[in-house]
Design an enzyme around this catalytic site. Structure first.
Site, short mmCIF file in Angstrom:
data_model
loop_
_atom_site.label_atom_id
_atom_site.label_comp_id
_atom_site.label_asym_id
_atom_site.label_seq_id
_atom_site.Cartn_x
_atom_site.Cartn_y
_atom_site.Cartn_z
CG HIS A 99 -1.97 1.01 1.19
ND1 HIS A 99 -1.71 2.33 1.49
CD2 HIS A 99 -3.28 0.94 0.86
CE1 HIS A 99 -2.85 3.03 1.35
NE2 HIS A 99 -3.81 2.21 0.97
CD GLU A 169 -5.29 1.52 -3.15
OE1 GLU A 169 -6.46 1.60 -2.82
OE2 GLU A 169 -4.36 1.48 -2.32
C1 PEP Z 1 -6.85 2.97 0.39
O1 PEP Z 1 -6.32 3.36 1.41
O2 PEP Z 1 -6.51 1.89 -0.12
C2 PEP Z 1 -7.88 3.82 -0.22
C3 PEP Z 1 -8.24 3.57 -1.44
O3 PEP Z 1 -8.37 4.83 0.58
P1 PEP Z 1 -9.62 5.81 0.21
O4 PEP Z 1 -10.70 4.93 -0.36
O5 PEP Z 1 -10.00 6.41 1.53
O6 PEP Z 1 -9.13 6.78 -0.79
#
Ligand code: PEP
Length: 245
Positions: A99, A169
């Site tokens: 992450h 992400e």
């Molecule tokens: C995450 O931490 O993996 C994430 C996607 O957070 P958020 O949905 O709060 O942006």
């Protein structure tokens, strides 16, 4: 180990450093898992490690238990670490690794993530390997190279579309309320599947400010196989809306 490729969509909740016994009781009292039955999708909830065991007692398929991190070490003098075996012995089926908060705050490298993934696979846990670019990298035009480098260098040996999930992400979208355009999400997911050799049929999730108002549109995109949800997953009503979108 689960064959993650058999699922249609995969939706995972990352609770991060949030929970308490009271929170967990209230959450599962309000989360009606029966609404998800007869579904070919997979749902995962990743609480902080000390709560894995208590959450596992309140969860049943199709909702599975996940962790948010594991050690790159298996045992020994590593104070504070939690091994893949320990996660497996606490009913954990899936584990988020790499992450951006781990990469940025705890300086984790692709090599660390690869070792973690190898430990997880040996313990029959499916890794969700996260990748994503910073705002500077996006604006500087290097996002495709960054993603390709993260994916190829953090994959364990024996990685396959059956045992690994990838989560894209963009770091600038995490917890900010900002999301890439649908075209941008499609473009990067399609890049991962079509341009990175060997990844054409891996499951690739999108994460970054997903909420019930945008989950359906994002999940409908051709190369998006599901979602990784942070903040919005802490509200059981909101998360059930996302899971059923
Ligand atoms: C995450 O931490 O993996 C994430 C996607 O957070 P958020 O949905 O709060 O942006």
């Amino acid at each position: 180990m689960l064959d993650v490729n058999k699922f249609n969509k995969i939706i995972a909740a990352n609770w991060k450093l949030n929970a308490s016994f009271d929170f967990i009781k209230g959450y599962f009292d309000q989360l009606n898992i029966d609404e998800l039955k007869n579904n070919e999708n997979c749902f995962i909830i990743c609480p902080p490690s000390p709560y894995l065991n208590s959450c596992s007692k309140l969860m049943n398929p199709p909702v599975l238990l996940g962790a948010q991190n594991c050690s790159k070490y298996n045992d020994g003098a590593y104070t504070g670490e939690v091994s893949a075996l320990m996660l497996a012995e606490n009913q954990c089926k899936v584990c988020i690794i790499g992450h951006s908060e781990r990469r940025q705050i705890f300086n984790e490298t692709n090599e660390d993530i690869k070792l973690k993934a190898e430990n997880l696979l040996k313990n029959d846990i499916n890794p969700i390997i996260c990748v994503g670019e910073t705002l500077e990298e996006k604006e500087g035009g290097s996002k495709f190279d960054i993603i390709q480098n993260q994916i190829t260098n953090s994959m364990p040996k024996n990685a396959s579309k059956h045992n690994i999930i990838v989560a894209y992400e963009p770091i600038w979208a995490i917890g900010t309320g900002l999301t890439p355009s649908l075209e941008d999400i499609s473009e990067i997911h399609s890049f991962i599947k079509k341009s990175i050799k060997g990844f054409d049929s891996y499951k690739v999730l999108y994460g970054g400010s997903v909420k019930s108002v945008n989950s359906e549109q994002i999940m409908k995109l051709k190369d998006v196989d599901g979602l990784l949800v942070g903040g919005a997953s802490l509200n059981p009503h909101e998360f059930i809306k996302i899971m059923t979108s």
